[in-house]
Write a protein that holds these residues in place. Structure first.
Motif, PDB file in Angstrom:
ATOM      1  N   ILE A 108       0.833  -1.205   0.000  1.00 31.76           N
ATOM      2  CA  ILE A 108       0.000   0.000   0.000  1.00 31.76           C
ATOM      3  C   ILE A 108       0.864   1.250   0.000  1.00 31.76           C
ATOM      4  O   ILE A 108       0.619   2.211  -0.731  1.00 31.76           O
ATOM      5  CB  ILE A 108      -0.949  -0.008   1.211  1.00 31.76           C
ATOM      6  CG1 ILE A 108      -1.999  -1.112   1.056  1.00 31.76           C
ATOM      7  CG2 ILE A 108      -1.634   1.349   1.388  1.00 31.76           C
ATOM      8  CD1 ILE A 108      -2.923  -1.260   2.237  1.00 31.76           C
ATOM      9  N   ASN A 109       1.921   1.235   0.827  1.00 30.47           N
ATOM     10  CA  ASN A 109       2.832   2.380   0.864  1.00 30.47           C
ATOM     11  C   ASN A 109       3.492   2.600  -0.484  1.00 30.47           C
ATOM     12  O   ASN A 109       3.582   3.733  -0.974  1.00 30.47           O
ATOM     13  CB  ASN A 109       3.904   2.153   1.931  1.00 30.47           C
ATOM     14  CG  ASN A 109       5.127   3.035   1.736  1.00 30.47           C
ATOM     15  OD1 ASN A 109       6.124   2.594   1.166  1.00 30.47           O
ATOM     16  ND2 ASN A 109       5.047   4.266   2.176  1.00 30.47           N
ATOM     17  N   LEU A 110       3.967   1.526  -1.102  1.00 28.74           N
ATOM     18  CA  LEU A 110       4.662   1.636  -2.377  1.00 28.74           C
ATOM     19  C   LEU A 110       3.788   2.262  -3.448  1.00 28.74           C
ATOM     20  O   LEU A 110       4.154   3.278  -4.047  1.00 28.74           O
ATOM     21  CB  LEU A 110       5.133   0.251  -2.831  1.00 28.74           C
ATOM     22  CG  LEU A 110       5.743   0.204  -4.232  1.00 28.74           C
ATOM     23  CD1 LEU A 110       7.133   0.809  -4.212  1.00 28.74           C
ATOM     24  CD2 LEU A 110       5.789  -1.221  -4.764  1.00 28.74           C
ATOM     25  N   PHE A 111       2.617   1.674  -3.676  1.00 31.59           N
ATOM     26  CA  PHE A 111       1.768   2.150  -4.759  1.00 31.59           C
ATOM     27  C   PHE A 111       1.237   3.561  -4.492  1.00 31.59           C
ATOM     28  O   PHE A 111       1.246   4.410  -5.378  1.00 31.59           O
ATOM     29  CB  PHE A 111       0.604   1.181  -4.978  1.00 31.59           C
ATOM     30  CG  PHE A 111       1.018  -0.154  -5.520  1.00 31.59           C
ATOM     31  CD1 PHE A 111       1.713  -0.239  -6.715  1.00 31.59           C
ATOM     32  CD2 PHE A 111       0.724  -1.325  -4.846  1.00 31.59           C
ATOM     33  CE1 PHE A 111       2.104  -1.474  -7.231  1.00 31.59           C
ATOM     34  CE2 PHE A 111       1.108  -2.560  -5.342  1.00 31.59           C
ATOM     35  CZ  PHE A 111       1.811  -2.629  -6.544  1.00 31.59           C
ATOM     36  N   SER A 112       0.792   3.812  -3.267  1.00 26.83           N
ATOM     37  CA  SER A 112       0.213   5.125  -2.971  1.00 26.83           C
ATOM     38  C   SER A 112       1.268   6.227  -3.009  1.00 26.83           C
ATOM     39  O   SER A 112       1.061   7.270  -3.643  1.00 26.83           O
ATOM     40  CB  SER A 112      -0.485   5.115  -1.610  1.00 26.83           C
ATOM     41  OG  SER A 112       0.413   4.761  -0.581  1.00 26.83           O
ATOM     42  N   SER A 113       2.413   6.020  -2.361  1.00 28.48           N
ATOM     43  CA  SER A 113       3.420   7.079  -2.314  1.00 28.48           C
ATOM     44  C   SER A 113       4.023   7.347  -3.686  1.00 28.48           C
ATOM     45  O   SER A 113       4.240   8.505  -4.067  1.00 28.48           O
ATOM     46  CB  SER A 113       4.528   6.733  -1.309  1.00 28.48           C
ATOM     47  OG  SER A 113       5.202   5.555  -1.682  1.00 28.48           O
ATOM     48  N   MET A 114       4.283   6.296  -4.478  1.00 29.41           N
ATOM     49  CA  MET A 114       4.869   6.504  -5.804  1.00 29.41           C
ATOM     50  C   MET A 114       3.897   7.226  -6.735  1.00 29.41           C
ATOM     51  O   MET A 114       4.280   8.130  -7.474  1.00 29.41           O
ATOM     52  CB  MET A 114       5.272   5.164  -6.421  1.00 29.41           C
ATOM     53  CG  MET A 114       6.396   4.443  -5.696  1.00 29.41           C
ATOM     54  SD  MET A 114       7.949   5.361  -5.602  1.00 29.41           S
ATOM     55  CE  MET A 114       7.900   5.929  -3.905  1.00 29.41           C
ATOM     56  N   LEU A 115       2.627   6.849  -6.692  1.00 21.83           N
ATOM     57  CA  LEU A 115       1.642   7.533  -7.533  1.00 21.83           C
ATOM     58  C   LEU A 115       1.436   8.978  -7.083  1.00 21.83           C
ATOM     59  O   LEU A 115       1.249   9.879  -7.915  1.00 21.83           O
ATOM     60  CB  LEU A 115       0.309   6.773  -7.497  1.00 21.83           C
ATOM     61  CG  LEU A 115       0.311   5.402  -8.191  1.00 21.83           C
ATOM     62  CD1 LEU A 115      -1.022   4.689  -7.954  1.00 21.83           C
ATOM     63  CD2 LEU A 115       0.573   5.539  -9.687  1.00 21.83           C
ATOM     64  N   LEU A 116       1.495   9.216  -5.783  1.00 19.77           N
ATOM     65  CA  LEU A 116       1.353  10.586  -5.282  1.00 19.77           C
ATOM     66  C   LEU A 116       2.551  11.441  -5.658  1.00 19.77           C
ATOM     67  O   LEU A 116       2.398  12.644  -5.953  1.00 19.77           O
ATOM     68  CB  LEU A 116       1.177  10.565  -3.761  1.00 19.77           C
ATOM     69  CG  LEU A 116      -0.191  10.078  -3.275  1.00 19.77           C
ATOM     70  CD1 LEU A 116      -0.141   9.774  -1.782  1.00 19.77           C
ATOM     71  CD2 LEU A 116      -1.287  11.102  -3.563  1.00 19.77           C
ATOM     72  N   LEU A 117       3.754  10.868  -5.673  1.00 19.92           N
ATOM     73  CA  LEU A 117       4.930  11.619  -6.116  1.00 19.92           C
ATOM     74  C   LEU A 117       4.800  11.983  -7.595  1.00 19.92           C
ATOM     75  O   LEU A 117       5.234  13.062  -8.015  1.00 19.92           O
ATOM     76  CB  LEU A 117       6.198  10.802  -5.876  1.00 19.92           C
ATOM     77  CG  LEU A 117       6.581  10.548  -4.418  1.00 19.92           C
ATOM     78  CD1 LEU A 117       7.900   9.784  -4.343  1.00 19.92           C
ATOM     79  CD2 LEU A 117       6.683  11.838  -3.623  1.00 19.92           C
ATOM     80  N   ALA A 118       4.212  11.095  -8.376  1.00 13.21           N
ATOM     81  CA  ALA A 118       3.946  11.412  -9.781  1.00 13.21           C
ATOM     82  C   ALA A 118       2.937  12.549  -9.883  1.00 13.21           C
ATOM     83  O   ALA A 118       3.071  13.445 -10.736  1.00 13.21           O
ATOM     84  CB  ALA A 118       3.428  10.175 -10.505  1.00 13.21           C
ATOM     85  N   CYS A 119       1.925  12.545  -9.010  1.00  8.56           N
ATOM     86  CA  CYS A 119       0.943  13.631  -8.992  1.00  8.56           C
ATOM     87  C   CYS A 119       1.595  14.965  -8.628  1.00  8.56           C
ATOM     88  O   CYS A 119       1.259  16.009  -9.195  1.00  8.56           O
ATOM     89  CB  CYS A 119      -0.178  13.323  -7.998  1.00  8.56           C
ATOM     90  SG  CYS A 119      -1.258  11.963  -8.475  1.00  8.56           S
ATOM     91  N   ILE A 120       2.535  14.942  -7.677  1.00  6.50           N
ATOM     92  CA  ILE A 120       3.234  16.164  -7.285  1.00  6.50           C
ATOM     93  C   ILE A 120       4.029  16.720  -8.459  1.00  6.50           C
ATOM     94  O   ILE A 120       4.010  17.933  -8.722  1.00  6.50           O
ATOM     95  CB  ILE A 120       4.170  15.881  -6.094  1.00  6.50           C
ATOM     96  CG1 ILE A 120       3.343  15.610  -4.836  1.00  6.50           C
ATOM     97  CG2 ILE A 120       5.120  17.060  -5.846  1.00  6.50           C
ATOM     98  CD1 ILE A 120       4.173  15.162  -3.644  1.00  6.50           C
ATOM     99  N   SER A 121       4.728  15.849  -9.173  1.00  6.26           N
ATOM    100  CA  SER A 121       5.497  16.317 -10.326  1.00  6.26           C
ATOM    101  C   SER A 121       4.573  16.884 -11.399  1.00  6.26           C
ATOM    102  O   SER A 121       4.890  17.896 -12.039  1.00  6.26           O
ATOM    103  CB  SER A 121       6.354  15.182 -10.898  1.00  6.26           C
ATOM    104  OG  SER A 121       5.535  14.116 -11.372  1.00  6.26           O
ATOM    105  N   GLY A 122       3.408  16.262 -11.592  1.00  2.95           N
ATOM    106  CA  GLY A 122       2.445  16.787 -12.561  1.00  2.95           C
ATOM    107  C   GLY A 122       1.897  18.139 -12.153  1.00  2.95           C
ATOM    108  O   GLY A 122       1.745  19.045 -12.987  1.00  2.95           O
ATOM    109  N   ASP A 123       1.610  18.308 -10.863  1.00  3.89           N
ATOM    110  CA  ASP A 123       1.105  19.597 -10.380  1.00  3.89           C
ATOM    111  C   ASP A 123       2.158  20.686 -10.518  1.00  3.89           C
ATOM    112  O   ASP A 123       1.853  21.825 -10.898  1.00  3.89           O
ATOM    113  CB  ASP A 123       0.672  19.455  -8.921  1.00  3.89           C
ATOM    114  CG  ASP A 123       0.058  20.731  -8.380  1.00  3.89           C
ATOM    115  OD1 ASP A 123      -0.911  21.236  -8.982  1.00  3.89           O
ATOM    116  OD2 ASP A 123       0.558  21.247  -7.356  1.00  3.89           O
ATOM    117  N   ARG A 124       3.406  20.361 -10.215  1.00  2.00           N
ATOM    118  CA  ARG A 124       4.483  21.350 -10.368  1.00  2.00           C
ATOM    119  C   ARG A 124       4.705  21.701 -11.835  1.00  2.00           C
ATOM    120  O   ARG A 124       5.012  22.844 -12.165  1.00  2.00           O
ATOM    121  CB  ARG A 124       5.777  20.788  -9.758  1.00  2.00           C
ATOM    122  CG  ARG A 124       5.762  20.796  -8.234  1.00  2.00           C
ATOM    123  CD  ARG A 124       6.996  20.155  -7.660  1.00  2.00           C
ATOM    124  NE  ARG A 124       7.133  20.413  -6.236  1.00  2.00           N
ATOM    125  CZ  ARG A 124       8.089  19.902  -5.488  1.00  2.00           C
ATOM    126  NH1 ARG A 124       8.984  19.079  -6.028  1.00  2.00           N
ATOM    127  NH2 ARG A 124       8.165  20.197  -4.200  1.00  2.00           N
TER     128      ARG A 124
END
Length: 360
Positions: A108-124
């Motif tokens: 759960i940590n792996l999938f959620s944190s990695m996808l959220l980091l991708a979301c952060i890069s997209g927002d930036r």
């Protein structure tokens, strides 16, 4: 983060003769020490991020919402890690339910944190590369970030279901060892299911938990660096260094483990030699520990490196000092103490209002 390497059983047919694949005592003690340090720093860093967003800094942007959820995801893992270490060294005394839950915590940590980091890069990317067109839309899109986070968590849970369903606490005979070993691993009653899951689980981990976020981050941050280099700003060099640090740390932490995991998965259905298997498992264990480091570095790379966030961290330290003065030295509290606390708040607020950074 739990690794897939421990989810596979090795039979004598897979190896040349009797082969004890249990790690030696030195390796166990070294891993325990490293994981304990990771757990301590990860717990402190991510807890401070959550406290800051909960009590000191409102989630005003989409990135704020993503950062809060990344900290929650990493905190889930660092809380589970000590229990995983304890159970691995004590034959999973906490039982089958704990086996399933703790093994699923990493997924759960792996999938959620990695996808959220991708979301952060997209927002930036949207905020910097398309700054003019996105300014009004981003301020109105805060609610959408919460919906995106909900979708990310649901996806993480769905991707974790195979691990949750098939992980069992079992006893197995270990060739070369005197006694049976109690392990918590993927267990299958049918050979076809075993073949499918032993490929599917690590493949999902490598694809969704590494490759997709990496591609998104490389694309978005490449465009961001290009835009920053063209900008007339005194802080652009610092911003570029922050971007490069984020990408480099991500690759250094996760690429070795995913390469080792890919090599391991490809060789699963081949006959392997004992010494080669031992070396491969040791490489997996070391690279896994390196991947664990990312949950400690996330708060630094994404939160504390920002000037405004650091000012809130200072405020937490001031408030903790005031709290201790009030409750530990209650008889000595004075007007001077209150003035120091107020001064700290004013200093923090001034620092916050006059400075900004790429990651704030």
């Amino acid at each position: 983060m739990e690794s897939v390497m421990e989810d596979y059983d090795y039979t004598i047919d897979d190896l040349d003769g009797l082969c004890n694949l249990d790690p030696n005592l030195v390796d166990i003690n070294t891993q325990t020490c490293i994981h304990s340090i990771i757990c301590a720093f990860g717990l402190i860093g991510n807890a401070l991020v959550i406290i800051t967003y909960t009590f000191y800094k409102r989630t005003k942007t989409m990135t704020d919402v993503y950062l809060f959820n990344v900290a929650v995801a990493d905190l889930i893992f660092v809380v589970a890690l000590p229990f995983i270490i304890y159970n691995e060294q004590h034959s999973w005394l906490m039982g089958s339910v704990a086996c399933k839950i703790l093994r699923s915590a990493y997924s759960i940590n792996l999938f959620s944190s990695m996808l959220l980091l991708a979301c952060i890069s997209g927002d930036r990317y949207i905020a910097i590369v398309h700054a003019r067109r996105s300014f009004g839309a981003r301020s109105r899109a805060l609610i959408y970030s919460r919906l995106i986070c909900s979708a990310v968590w649901l996806s993480a849970v769905a991707l974790t279901l195979p691990t949750l369903m098939y992980t069992e606490r079992t006893e197995e005979d270990n060739p070369g060892a005197a006694n049976t070993t109690v392990v918590c691993q993927l267990f299958f009653s049918e050979a076809e299911t075993a073949k499918l899951m032993k490929v599917l689980v690590p493949s999902l981990q490598m694809a969704v938990g590494f490759l997709v976020p990496l591609l998104v981050m490389v694309f978005c941050y490449s465009c961001i660096v290009s835009t920053l280099l063209k900008a007339q700003s005194s802080q652009k060099n610092k911003a570029v260094r922050v971007v490069l640090a984020v990408v480099v740390v991500f690759i250094v932490c996760h690429l070795p483990y995913n390469v080792a995991l890919l090599t391991h998965t490809v060789s699963l259905f081949k006959e392997r030699g004992c010494e080669a298997e031992k070396i491969k498992l040791k490489v997996l264990a070391v690279s896994r520990s390196v991947a664990y480091l990312h949950c400690c570095l996330n708060p630094i790379l994404y939160a504390f490196i920002g000037v405004r966030f650091r000012s809130h961290f200072r405020q937490i330290m001031v408030d903790l000092w005031c709290f201790s003065k009030k409750y530990i030295y209650a008889t000595r509290t004075s007007r001077g103490t209150s003035e120091i606390c107020i001064s700290g708040r004013m200093s923090s607020e001034g620092f916050n209002n006059n400075m900004s950074s790429f990651s704030a």
